[in-house]
Design an enzyme around this catalytic site. Structure first.
Site, PDB file in Angstrom:
ATOM      1  N   ASP A  74       0.852  -1.189   0.000  1.00  0.00           N
ATOM      2  CA  ASP A  74       0.000   0.000   0.000  1.00  0.00           C
ATOM      3  C   ASP A  74       0.887   1.238   0.000  1.00  0.00           C
ATOM      4  O   ASP A  74       1.913   1.279   0.681  1.00  0.00           O
ATOM      5  CB  ASP A  74      -0.927   0.008   1.226  1.00  0.00           C
ATOM      6  CG  ASP A  74      -0.156   0.093   2.534  1.00  0.00           C
ATOM      7  OD1 ASP A  74       0.761  -0.732   2.742  1.00  0.00           O
ATOM      8  OD2 ASP A  74      -0.448   0.989   3.352  1.00  0.00           O
ATOM      9  N   SER A  75       0.520   2.242  -0.799  1.00  0.00           N
ATOM     10  CA  SER A  75       1.217   3.520  -0.834  1.00  0.00           C
ATOM     11  C   SER A  75       2.699   3.339  -1.192  1.00  0.00           C
ATOM     12  O   SER A  75       3.018   2.841  -2.268  1.00  0.00           O
ATOM     13  CB  SER A  75       1.041   4.223   0.517  1.00  0.00           C
ATOM     14  OG  SER A  75       1.486   5.545   0.462  1.00  0.00           O
ATOM     15  N   ALA A  76       3.613   3.684  -0.278  1.00  0.00           N
ATOM     16  CA  ALA A  76       5.041   3.478  -0.550  1.00  0.00           C
ATOM     17  C   ALA A  76       5.336   2.003  -0.783  1.00  0.00           C
ATOM     18  O   ALA A  76       6.187   1.650  -1.598  1.00  0.00           O
ATOM     19  CB  ALA A  76       5.879   4.005   0.620  1.00  0.00           C
TER      20      ALA A  76
END
Length: 357
Positions: free
Chosen positions: A200-202
């Site tokens: 998720d995300s990074a």
């Protein structure tokens, strides 16, 4: 406001998970009125009113964003915030902490197996947190839900964080973890040809950078699950300006992450090592991309999905319009966030099975 709402407001201002769970049970119109009472200044008509309340309470405490100039303080605050939201964990039959002896050094990981003794696909998971914060614990519940509802093993990697680790060191460690899984797939009882990368995300950035770097190698992943990915440090799209204030991830967070992860290590912003949207996309593993409608990263995730499709990569794009960045970390307090995370986990498995057949 009623006395109940006043009590709830006071609890929310302290950031307690119990208050958030009580808030989650209220009708949407009550949540909306509570957000107004808390003085939430932003107009997002389609945003989940539960999120509005959570953001309003945070703003009232004088907090905005989650990564500041003092990264060590940001780590402690993020850990404490995630601990405050904890509830009864989702049961997974086998959960074990491991030490992975990688070429780039020993790394901790957490292995989730929903059906020990049975051969299952395995998802190598890289947690979010802007490359700067986050841990195995902050994403424990997210990994439990993924393992149970994708009916797959999950190996969550405790990779080294920036700014102490450079992008080169961080990515090498995460690539080595994928190689370790491939080399140990028999002992792990992994179904042949069924290793995916996810995050998720990074963490989604890491997953797709690793997928690009290993595309021609024996241990290349067979699928990617990218949840509201960071893929473009260089460009600013309309969603950045629309949602850079008043939500979970802010423009200030992005500035700090850029400084800690890219600039401090003299990495150009369009280098595919940190911005995979500029990388080689042909021949990549099938990708399941998830975006949140109220997220400054929304547009770069959507653009990346179009780029992959244009290069012939099998792709499924899923958008949760009423959510903001970080919703898979709210599953312990938000029924809606939990429903969405369960749904995307099941749909990813269906997509992966279909592309594998």
């Amino acid at each position: 406001m009623t006395a109940f709402n006043q009590n709830l407001q006071q609890l929310l201002e302290k950031g307690q998970g119990t208050a958030a769970r009580a808030l989650d049970k209220l009708p949407s119109f009550v949540q909306d009125s509570l957000a107004k009472a808390l003085g939430y200044p932003y107009i997002f008509p389609d945003l989940d009113p539960f999120i509005k309340c959570m953001m309003a309470a945070q703003l009232k405490q004088g907090r905005q964003g989650f990564i500041g100039a003092d990264y060590e303080k940001s780590r402690k605050q993020f850990d404490l915030q995630m601990q405050s939201l904890r509830n009864k964990v989702t049961a997974v039959k086998h959960v074990e902490d491991l030490r992975l002896p990688l070429q780039s050094g020993t790394v901790f990981a957490r292995h989730y197996h929903p059906a020990p003794g049975k051969k299952l696909p395995l998802i190598v998971f890289y947690h979010g947190g802007g490359f700067v914060v986050g841990s195995l614990d902050t994403h424990d519940e997210a990994c439990r839900l993924l393992a149970v509802h994708a009916k797959a093993q999950v190996l969550s990697i405790d990779y080294p964080l920036a700014p102490e680790a450079s992008p080169k060191q961080l990515i090498q460690c995460c690539e080595d973890a994928l190689a370790w899984v491939f080399q140990n797939s028999k002992q792990l009882k992994v179904l042949k040809g069924r290793i995916a990368v996810a995050g998720d995300s990074a963490g989604a950035n890491i997953a797709t950078v690793v997928a690009q770097r290993t595309a021609q190698k024996a241990y290349a992943p067979h699928a990617q699950l990218l949840i509201y990915p960071v893929v473009d440090f260089k460009s600013r799209h309309p969603s950045f300006f629309a949602y850079k204030d008043g939500l979970v991830l802010t423009g200030g967070d992005v500035d700090h992450v850029t400084a800690f992860y890219a600039e401090q290590h003299q990495v150009e912003l369009d280098d595919p090592l940190i911005s995979p949207t500029y990388g080689k996309l042909k021949g990549l593993a099938p990708a399941f991309i998830v975006t949140a409608g109220h997220d400054l990263l929304h547009d770069e995730g959507e653009i990346y999905s179009h780029k992959l499709r244009q290069q012939g990569v099998a792709l499924h794009y899923q958008e949760y319009l009423d959510q903001t960045h970080g919703f898979i970390n709210l599953t312990t307090v938000s029924t809606r966030a939990k429903k969405y995370h369960i749904e995307l986990s099941k749909n990813f498995r269906k997509f992966w099975d279909k592309k594998n057949s």
